[in-house]
Design a protein around this motif. Structure first.
Motif, PDB file in Angstrom:
ATOM      1  N   ASP A 302       0.836  -1.209   0.000  1.00 18.00           N
ATOM      2  CA  ASP A 302       0.000   0.000   0.000  1.00 18.00           C
ATOM      3  C   ASP A 302       0.866   1.251   0.000  1.00 18.00           C
ATOM      4  O   ASP A 302       0.548   2.240  -0.688  1.00 18.00           O
ATOM      5  N   ASP A 303       1.976   1.221   0.776  1.00 19.00           N
ATOM      6  CA  ASP A 303       2.867   2.387   0.813  1.00 19.00           C
ATOM      7  C   ASP A 303       3.494   2.637  -0.548  1.00 19.00           C
ATOM      8  O   ASP A 303       3.615   3.781  -0.994  1.00 19.00           O
ATOM      9  N   ARG A 304       3.892   1.561  -1.221  1.00 22.81           N
ATOM     10  CA  ARG A 304       4.484   1.721  -2.553  1.00 22.81           C
ATOM     11  C   ARG A 304       3.461   2.280  -3.537  1.00 22.81           C
ATOM     12  O   ARG A 304       3.783   3.126  -4.370  1.00 22.81           O
ATOM     13  N   ALA A 305       2.228   1.801  -3.431  1.00 20.95           N
ATOM     14  CA  ALA A 305       1.181   2.311  -4.324  1.00 20.95           C
ATOM     15  C   ALA A 305       0.934   3.792  -4.075  1.00 20.95           C
ATOM     16  O   ALA A 305       0.788   4.588  -5.023  1.00 20.95           O
ATOM     17  N   ASP A 306       0.913   4.188  -2.786  1.00 23.07           N
ATOM     18  CA  ASP A 306       0.726   5.608  -2.452  1.00 23.07           C
ATOM     19  C   ASP A 306       1.872   6.449  -2.996  1.00 23.07           C
ATOM     20  O   ASP A 306       1.655   7.558  -3.519  1.00 23.07           O
ATOM     21  N   ARG A 307       3.101   5.936  -2.863  1.00 25.17           N
ATOM     22  CA  ARG A 307       4.255   6.690  -3.344  1.00 25.17           C
ATOM     23  C   ARG A 307       4.206   6.849  -4.864  1.00 25.17           C
ATOM     24  O   ARG A 307       4.505   7.930  -5.395  1.00 25.17           O
ATOM     25  N   ASN A 308       3.833   5.794  -5.555  1.00 23.43           N
ATOM     26  CA  ASN A 308       3.748   5.890  -7.020  1.00 23.43           C
ATOM     27  C   ASN A 308       2.651   6.851  -7.455  1.00 23.43           C
ATOM     28  O   ASN A 308       2.830   7.617  -8.409  1.00 23.43           O
ATOM     29  N   ASP A 309       1.519   6.817  -6.752  1.00 22.78           N
ATOM     30  CA  ASP A 309       0.441   7.763  -7.062  1.00 22.78           C
ATOM     31  C   ASP A 309       0.890   9.195  -6.805  1.00 22.78           C
ATOM     32  O   ASP A 309       0.597  10.109  -7.593  1.00 22.78           O
ATOM     33  N   ALA A 327       8.436  24.469  -1.922  1.00 21.71           N
ATOM     34  CA  ALA A 327       8.068  23.248  -1.215  1.00 21.71           C
ATOM     35  C   ALA A 327       6.759  23.406  -0.443  1.00 21.71           C
ATOM     36  O   ALA A 327       5.923  22.489  -0.436  1.00 21.71           O
ATOM     37  N   LEU A 328       6.556  24.523   0.227  1.00 17.49           N
ATOM     38  CA  LEU A 328       5.338  24.710   1.025  1.00 17.49           C
ATOM     39  C   LEU A 328       4.094  24.669   0.153  1.00 17.49           C
ATOM     40  O   LEU A 328       3.064  24.093   0.532  1.00 17.49           O
ATOM     41  N   THR A 329       4.200  25.280  -1.037  1.00 13.73           N
ATOM     42  CA  THR A 329       3.060  25.259  -1.959  1.00 13.73           C
ATOM     43  C   THR A 329       2.772  23.840  -2.427  1.00 13.73           C
ATOM     44  O   THR A 329       1.619  23.415  -2.534  1.00 13.73           O
ATOM     45  N   VAL A 330       3.836  23.073  -2.679  1.00 15.53           N
ATOM     46  CA  VAL A 330       3.669  21.676  -3.089  1.00 15.53           C
ATOM     47  C   VAL A 330       2.980  20.886  -1.986  1.00 15.53           C
ATOM     48  O   VAL A 330       2.055  20.101  -2.239  1.00 15.53           O
ATOM     49  N   TYR A 331       3.426  21.091  -0.738  1.00 16.43           N
ATOM     50  CA  TYR A 331       2.836  20.361   0.387  1.00 16.43           C
ATOM     51  C   TYR A 331       1.340  20.665   0.519  1.00 16.43           C
ATOM     52  O   TYR A 331       0.522  19.760   0.712  1.00 16.43           O
ATOM     53  N   LYS A 332       0.994  21.940   0.419  1.00 18.47           N
ATOM     54  CA  LYS A 332      -0.407  22.329   0.571  1.00 18.47           C
ATOM     55  C   LYS A 332      -1.264  21.744  -0.548  1.00 18.47           C
ATOM     56  O   LYS A 332      -2.350  21.203  -0.308  1.00 18.47           O
ATOM     57  N   ALA A 333      -0.758  21.836  -1.791  1.00 21.81           N
ATOM     58  CA  ALA A 333      -1.517  21.291  -2.915  1.00 21.81           C
ATOM     59  C   ALA A 333      -1.601  19.772  -2.810  1.00 21.81           C
ATOM     60  O   ALA A 333      -2.644  19.168  -3.108  1.00 21.81           O
ATOM     61  N   GLY A 334      -0.503  19.143  -2.375  1.00 19.36           N
ATOM     62  CA  GLY A 334      -0.503  17.694  -2.231  1.00 19.36           C
ATOM     63  C   GLY A 334      -1.467  17.215  -1.163  1.00 19.36           C
ATOM     64  O   GLY A 334      -2.141  16.182  -1.331  1.00 19.36           O
ATOM     65  N   GLU A 335      -1.530  17.944  -0.046  1.00 20.16           N
ATOM     66  CA  GLU A 335      -2.457  17.570   1.028  1.00 20.16           C
ATOM     67  C   GLU A 335      -3.909  17.649   0.549  1.00 20.16           C
ATOM     68  O   GLU A 335      -4.743  16.808   0.906  1.00 20.16           O
ATOM     69  N   ASP A 342       5.168  13.325   4.175  1.00 22.78           N
ATOM     70  CA  ASP A 342       6.126  12.223   4.119  1.00 22.78           C
ATOM     71  C   ASP A 342       6.008  11.458   2.813  1.00 22.78           C
ATOM     72  O   ASP A 342       7.021  11.069   2.214  1.00 22.78           O
ATOM     73  N   THR A 343       4.791  11.223   2.355  1.00 23.99           N
ATOM     74  CA  THR A 343       4.597  10.514   1.092  1.00 23.99           C
ATOM     75  C   THR A 343       5.166  11.313  -0.066  1.00 23.99           C
ATOM     76  O   THR A 343       5.808  10.752  -0.968  1.00 23.99           O
ATOM     77  N   LEU A 344       4.956  12.629  -0.054  1.00 20.67           N
ATOM     78  CA  LEU A 344       5.490  13.470  -1.120  1.00 20.67           C
ATOM     79  C   LEU A 344       7.014  13.475  -1.120  1.00 20.67           C
ATOM     80  O   LEU A 344       7.646  13.446  -2.186  1.00 20.67           O
ATOM     81  N   LYS A 345       7.604  13.499   0.074  1.00 21.99           N
ATOM     82  CA  LYS A 345       9.068  13.468   0.143  1.00 21.99           C
ATOM     83  C   LYS A 345       9.609  12.164  -0.426  1.00 21.99           C
ATOM     84  O   LYS A 345      10.613  12.159  -1.144  1.00 21.99           O
ATOM     85  N   ARG A 346       8.935  11.059  -0.109  1.00 23.31           N
ATOM     86  CA  ARG A 346       9.384   9.766  -0.626  1.00 23.31           C
ATOM     87  C   ARG A 346       9.157   9.657  -2.130  1.00 23.31           C
ATOM     88  O   ARG A 346       9.879   8.960  -2.839  1.00 23.31           O
ATOM     89  N   ALA A 347       8.131  10.357  -2.619  1.00 23.21           N
ATOM     90  CA  ALA A 347       7.807  10.302  -4.044  1.00 23.21           C
ATOM     91  C   ALA A 347       8.699  11.210  -4.882  1.00 23.21           C
ATOM     92  O   ALA A 347       8.770  11.050  -6.111  1.00 23.21           O
ATOM     93  N   LYS A 348       9.382  12.126  -4.236  1.00 27.79           N
ATOM     94  CA  LYS A 348      10.166  13.124  -4.960  1.00 27.79           C
ATOM     95  C   LYS A 348      11.201  12.477  -5.877  1.00 27.79           C
ATOM     96  O   LYS A 348      11.308  12.829  -7.063  1.00 27.79           O
ATOM     97  N   LYS A 349      11.962  11.541  -5.358  1.00 25.64           N
ATOM     98  CA  LYS A 349      12.988  10.900  -6.179  1.00 25.64           C
ATOM     99  C   LYS A 349      12.356  10.071  -7.299  1.00 25.64           C
ATOM    100  O   LYS A 349      12.834  10.061  -8.433  1.00 25.64           O
TER     101      LYS A 349
END
Length: 424
Positions: A302-309, A327-335, A342-349
């Motif tokens: 599930d974590d991998r699926a969330d990261r890929n999404d 970064a703050l704008t990305v976090y707000k839009a992502g939320e 945390d998911t966005l940080k892991r998805a960054k790479k």
């Protein structure tokens, strides 16, 4: 400021005075070396950044990843002088000494070496030690043991002019009186091995299996005492590519004598003519650290699926905003889209995105790597890191500490100077 009362030049006189007064020789002597009298030397590399002559190296990884096959490939390159997996020129052909407790010589080790193109005349396997049992009155054969049989290993090194010794796995060759989980025992066993390596110029590779615990810190994942990786000058972890289960990543866990070398990757492919698998190296470095790999090994489906999404969303968001956003704008839009920080940080790479400081007083900006700016690219961060390795040690690392990023203090890639810490 008072002078140091100790003067090594007068020490012989002190010994003579002691012997004259007591009739005995002193039981211990201080050995001091003035550093101005020490000749400066450079690391003698077999494979620049990866294998150093006269040093201990540790390889950690789970069973079934092909660690022994990969080390056989490296051994073959040494015996034949073939180029290294990253394209750097090979070394002068030299010998290899193998201590293998898990694989058969005829059905496994020789086929692997032949498939890798080894010069078999330069390879010897130290399979046993014949000793005399005084109680039984007969000869018996036993496995080599550390540290007791280091002299015999040295003799094998000198016999074939070995540049590499492989001990696979290390735990099988520790003597019966060595507790592999006791730091003092481990250091007592490995210190004379390190001395032998230094004196002969042979690189030593110690192979271990990972433990189940240890978290995401690769230094604590290998079996036995922390003193094992402590004694090594270079350490590497082998782990499956989180994005490709058929590919194995080789990432540095410790580097005392150089900058962190770039991570490499390989696949095991069939070699029908030899009845075994052989290693096929990936062309260029890959963008994973040891920490990335261990964290991914704990990640659920599930974590991998969330990261890929999240990675797919992040690419689309940046493409819609000119390729970058703070970064703050990305976090707000992502939320708002349902993704945590945390998911966005892991998805960054995974998305091929890097973070860069916008300015002295500005915040962090998230933007595509230069190779990821064109819309429609689906290669991700791994392809963004796939430039050709430099043929020698780097001269283009950041200023200051050459092993650390100037911005975030994280480790940098050997060769390219790219940060693999929070900036990546």
């Amino acid at each position: 400021m008072t002078d140091n009362p100790y003067n090594p030049d007068t020490e012989p006189d002190l010994y003579a005075a002691y012997a004259s007064a007591t009739g005995e020789q002193p039981k211990s002597r201080v050995k001091l070396v003035r550093l101005s009298d020490v000749k400066r030397e450079h690391i003698d590399w077999l494979w620049p950044g990866y294998i150093a002559r006269g040093k201990l190296h540790v390889i950690d990884g789970d069973p079934g990843l092909g660690k022994s096959t990969a080390t056989a490939d490296l051994a073959a390159r040494i015996t034949a002088g073939k180029p290294w997996p990253d394209g750097q020129p090979g070394c002068t052909p030299a010998g290899v000494v193998l201590l293998s407790a898990e694989d058969g010589l005829g059905d496994t080790i020789r086929p692997r070496l032949e498939a890798a193109g080894a010069d078999l005349d330069r390879v010897v396997a130290l399979t046993g030690i014949t000793s005399w049992d005084e109680e039984a009155g007969e000869l018996y054969e036993r496995m080599p043991a550390l540290p007791g049989d280091i002299g015999r290993i040295r003799a094998a090194v000198e016999q074939v002019g070995a540049a590499l010794v492989i001990i696979d796995p290390l735990m099988a060759y520790l003597g019966g009186d060595v507790n592999s989980h006791r730091d003092q025992d481990v250091r007592r066993a490995l210190a004379p091995l390190a001395k032998m390596a230094e004196e002969t110029g042979a690189a030593i590779k110690l192979i271990r299996h990972n433990t189940k615990g240890g978290g995401n810190n690769a230094l604590y994942r290998g079996g036995g005492s922390i003193g094992i990786i402590g004694a090594a000058r270079l350490g590497f972890t082998f782990a499956r590519d989180p994005e490709d289960e058929h590919r194995v990543i080789v990432a540095c866990t410790k580097a005392n004598i150089t900058a962190i070398p770039q991570s490499l990757a390989y696949r095991l492919v069939d070699s029908p003519d030899h009845g075994c698998a052989r290693v096929e190296w990936h062309d260029g470095p890959v963008g994973y650290t040891a920490t990335d790999l261990l964290a991914a090994s704990h990640e659920s489906a599930d974590d991998r699926a969330d990261r890929n999404d999240a990675a797919a969303w992040l690419r689309g968001y940046l493409l819609d905003n000119g390729g970058e956003a703070d970064a703050l704008t990305v976090y707000k839009a992502g939320e708002k889209a349902g993704f945590t920080r945390d998911t966005l940080k892991r998805a960054k790479k995974r998305a091929g995105v890097k973070a860069e400081k916008g300015g002295f007083d500005a915040g962090w900006m998230w933007r595509f790597d230069d190779e990821e700016r064109t819309e429609g690219s689906t290669k991700g961060a791994k392809s963004a890191q796939s430039s050709t390795l430099l043929p020698s040690l780097p001269s283009v690392l950041p200023s200051g500490d050459p092993t650390r990023c100037d911005r975030c203090g994280g480790p940098v890639w050997l060769g390219s100077g790219k940060c693999q810490g929070d900036c990546s």
